[in-house]
Scaffold this motif. Sequence first.
Motif, short mmCIF file in Angstrom:
data_model
loop_
_atom_site.label_atom_id
_atom_site.label_comp_id
_atom_site.label_asym_id
_atom_site.label_seq_id
_atom_site.Cartn_x
_atom_site.Cartn_y
_atom_site.Cartn_z
N LEU A 5 0.82 -1.21 0.00
CA LEU A 5 0.00 0.00 0.00
C LEU A 5 0.86 1.25 0.00
O LEU A 5 2.03 1.22 0.36
CB LEU A 5 -0.93 0.00 1.22
CG LEU A 5 -1.88 -1.20 1.30
CD1 LEU A 5 -2.55 -1.28 2.67
CD2 LEU A 5 -2.93 -1.13 0.20
N MET A 6 0.24 2.35 -0.40
CA MET A 6 0.97 3.61 -0.49
C MET A 6 0.03 4.75 -0.09
O MET A 6 -1.08 4.86 -0.61
CB MET A 6 1.43 3.78 -1.94
CG MET A 6 1.94 5.13 -2.32
SD MET A 6 2.63 5.03 -4.00
CE MET A 6 1.25 5.59 -4.97
N ALA A 7 0.47 5.54 0.86
CA ALA A 7 -0.25 6.78 1.20
C ALA A 7 0.42 7.91 0.44
O ALA A 7 1.65 7.97 0.37
CB ALA A 7 -0.19 7.04 2.70
N THR A 8 -0.39 8.78 -0.17
CA THR A 8 0.19 9.96 -0.84
C THR A 8 -0.18 11.20 -0.02
O THR A 8 -1.18 11.21 0.70
CB THR A 8 -0.35 10.12 -2.27
OG1 THR A 8 -1.76 10.34 -2.22
CG2 THR A 8 -0.05 8.89 -3.12
N MET A 9 0.65 12.25 -0.12
CA MET A 9 0.44 13.46 0.67
C MET A 9 1.14 14.63 0.00
O MET A 9 1.90 14.46 -0.95
CB MET A 9 0.98 13.28 2.10
CG MET A 9 2.48 13.16 2.26
SD MET A 9 3.23 11.73 1.46
CE MET A 9 2.38 10.40 2.31
N ALA A 10 0.89 15.82 0.49
CA ALA A 10 1.54 17.01 -0.06
C ALA A 10 3.03 16.96 0.23
O ALA A 10 3.47 16.43 1.26
CB ALA A 10 0.93 18.27 0.57
N LEU A 173 -7.46 26.57 3.94
CA LEU A 173 -6.49 25.47 3.97
C LEU A 173 -7.26 24.17 3.82
O LEU A 173 -8.35 24.02 4.37
CB LEU A 173 -5.79 25.42 5.32
CG LEU A 173 -4.63 26.35 5.61
CD1 LEU A 173 -4.07 26.01 6.99
CD2 LEU A 173 -3.54 26.24 4.56
N LYS A 174 -6.68 23.21 3.12
CA LYS A 174 -7.30 21.89 3.08
C LYS A 174 -7.25 21.28 4.48
O LYS A 174 -6.29 21.51 5.24
CB LYS A 174 -6.54 21.00 2.10
CG LYS A 174 -6.86 21.35 0.65
CD LYS A 174 -6.13 20.43 -0.30
CE LYS A 174 -6.57 20.72 -1.73
NZ LYS A 174 -5.65 20.12 -2.71
N GLU A 175 -8.25 20.47 4.78
CA GLU A 175 -8.36 19.90 6.13
C GLU A 175 -7.15 19.05 6.50
O GLU A 175 -6.68 19.10 7.63
CB GLU A 175 -9.63 19.05 6.22
CG GLU A 175 -10.92 19.85 6.17
CD GLU A 175 -11.46 20.13 4.78
OE1 GLU A 175 -12.69 20.17 4.62
OE2 GLU A 175 -10.66 20.32 3.83
N ASN A 358 1.57 24.46 0.12
CA ASN A 358 0.12 24.57 0.26
C ASN A 358 -0.44 24.62 -1.15
O ASN A 358 -0.43 25.66 -1.80
CB ASN A 358 -0.22 25.83 1.06
CG ASN A 358 -1.72 26.01 1.23
OD1 ASN A 358 -2.49 25.07 1.01
ND2 ASN A 358 -2.13 27.21 1.59
N GLY A 359 -0.89 23.45 -1.65
CA GLY A 359 -1.20 23.36 -3.07
C GLY A 359 0.13 23.49 -3.82
O GLY A 359 1.11 22.85 -3.49
N ALA A 360 0.17 24.37 -4.80
CA ALA A 360 1.40 24.54 -5.58
C ALA A 360 2.29 25.62 -4.96
O ALA A 360 3.41 25.84 -5.41
CB ALA A 360 1.05 24.93 -7.02
#
Length: 375
Positions: A5-10, A173-175, A358-360
């Motif tokens: 499995l793989m978690a993706t994140m910023a 901001l994203k949660e 934060n985003g791009a």
Amino acid sequence: MQFKLMATMAAGLEAVTAKELQQMGYKTQTENGRVYFEGDETDIVRTNVWLRSADRIKIILKQFKALTFDGLFEGVKSIPWADYLPLDAAFPVAGRAVRSKLHSEPDVQAITKKAVVESMATTYHRHSRLPETGNKYQLEVSILKDIATITIDTTGSSLFKRGYRVAKGPAPLKENFAAALVLLTNWHADMPFYDPTTGSGTIAIEAAMIARNMAPGRTRDFAFSGFSFMDSQLLDQERERAMAAITNPTLTMVGGDINQEMIDIARVNAQNAGVLHDIQFKQVAVKDFRTDLEDGVIIANPPYGKRLQDADAAQKIAEEMGAVYGPLTSWSKYILSGDANFERYYGHKATKRRKLYNGAMRVDLYQYWGRRPRH
């Protein structure tokens, strides 16, 4: 079934997600923007429901070197697709290629799709087109430095969509990013908490949810619910466990904002998240904050020039923060800013700076640790 499995994140939050997974008992490996771990169907459900800082959980079906389109085709075709996809599965393919010989993303997607179709047609003895009328299995082919990774997304809408936020401010901001900010601080439920530029309340709400051990995904749906190889009762069972795990500590939390309209929005969102009674939202300007409390934590995402198109106002807020927070020596302050001059305006050099996206947008978390930090 056991899955890789793989978690993706910023970018910049890999260590936060890895630590969350480790605290849940998983062994992890980290790369840019992804953390690998292993588990079965129950782990897919558990991580989707509980992870606060991640974007998605994906099943890795195969990783292999792909230098030619033939090689890509054969690599994808060799996956036992019928173990994962029923005959009527809808399986759109998203594709990315970075620093690789196979750099045409439309071709990479088309060849991957063709390979899946051929594999399934053989297994299911189909000579006509596959119907694709059933549940959706979002596939992705990602080629990085000639290594192809084939995944199924188990999440659906990104994990930041907790479901409580009905109303947003101008630049929310994203949660999951807000939760990660809280997890990067030294705050605990027994310490005072203040968010001076609370906007739609996201940072304070996520902090209250962390303090009360509320699973962020406990009320939402996920793509895996439609997967034929997943037991449909697993999500219900995990939700029951999540509800039973909620605690009720006494919290000292304030969300302040100069704009009363934002305070009203924050209250609605907090009510939806089930934490309205934990946070006091009040209209207060940055410069008017006063407290006798000790050992607190301030987490702020003030408006900065790029966002408000108003660099003067952003500079003024940074100066006010420096003046008001400077004397609060036992408090730790964590301030997010995209302004490279923030420390100059604030008037103090940060104990530590952390680069985030934060985003791009590249931003820094300026950390000013209290004199008695509980690290």
